[in-house]
Design a protein around this motif. Structure first.
Motif: not given
Length: 177
Positions: A77-78, A80, A123, A88-89, A135-137, A91
Motif C-alpha cells: 500500500d505504499r 517508494s 518489496h 511497492l511496499r 513515498t506515497r500511499t 506500510s
C-alpha cells in the motif's frame, strides 16, 4: 556473457500482478520497467554466477523443499522511489512474510549461498530510473501467497525461469526451519 542469479520469491497471481502493473504504468517514470511476468517479492538471493552451478542449484531446491510455513497475507500500500528504483511496499510489518524471509535467509546463509550484505526488506520492484526519492500511499494491492518459488534469473536477458515451487500451508505440529 550472461550471469546467473537465483532467488526465492513470492509471485503474485494474475489479478494482483496486473493491478501492480497498472500502478507501475501510471507512474510514467520508467527508464526500464519490470514487466508483469517478472514482478515478485524476493525472499532470499544468491550471489551471481558466471555459469549455472548445478550442485548449488540442487542445494537450493533441497532448501526450498525443507521450508515449512503457513500462507502469507500480502498487502502492498505504499509506492517508494529511491535514487534508482521505484517499488511497492507494505506500510506495516507482515509477520508471516518476515518469518518466511528469515527462514530462507538463514537456510541460504547456513549453506553458504546467501548474497553478501543482503537483507530481507519486502518489496516489488516496479522500475529502474534516475530520480528523486519519494513515498506515497496507494489503494492496497493484496493477495494470499499460497506458495513460493525458486527462480533462475539470466541477467541481461530479462528472463526468469522457475526451478521449483513449494506450497505454503498450515501444518499442525509441523517441524520446519
Amino acid at each position: 556473457m550472461s550471469k546467473n542469479r537465483f532467488f526465492y520469491a513470492l509471485v503474485p497471481p494474475p489479478l494482483p500482478r496486473n493491478l501492480i502493473g497498472v500502478q507501475r504504468d501510471q507512474l510514467g517514470l520508467a527508464e526500464t520497467v519490470v514487466e508483469n511476468d517478472r514482478l515478485h517479492i524476493t525472499l532470499g538471493i544468491t550471489e551471481d554466477f558466471a555459469r549455472q552451478p548445478y550442485d548449488k542449484v540442487q542445494r537450493l531446491i533441497e532448501i526450498g523443499a525443507q521450508v515449512s510455513a503457513a500462507p502469507v497475507p500480502v498487502k502492498l500500500d505504499r509506492v517508494s522511489g529511491s535514487n534508482e528504483t521505484v517499488a511497492l511496499r507494505p506500510s506495516r510489518k507482515i509477520d508471516a512474510l518476515g518469518e518466511l524471509g528469515r527462514k530462507l535467509q538463514e537456510a541460504l546463509s547456513h549453506a553458504g549461498l546467501l548474497r553478501g550484505a543482503w537483507d530481507f526488506h519486502p518489496h516489488v520492484t516496479l522500475l529502474y530510473r534516475k530520480g528523486r526519492p519519494f513515498t506515497r500511499t496507494i489503494d492496497p494491492i493484496g493477495w494470499d501467497a499460497t506458495d513460493f518459488v525458486l527462480i533462475h534469473s539470466i541477467l541481461g536477458a530479462h528472463r526468469h525461469i522457475e526451478l521449483g515451487r513449494w506450497p505454503l500451508e498450515d501444518r499442525q505440529g509441523a517441524f520446519g526451519f
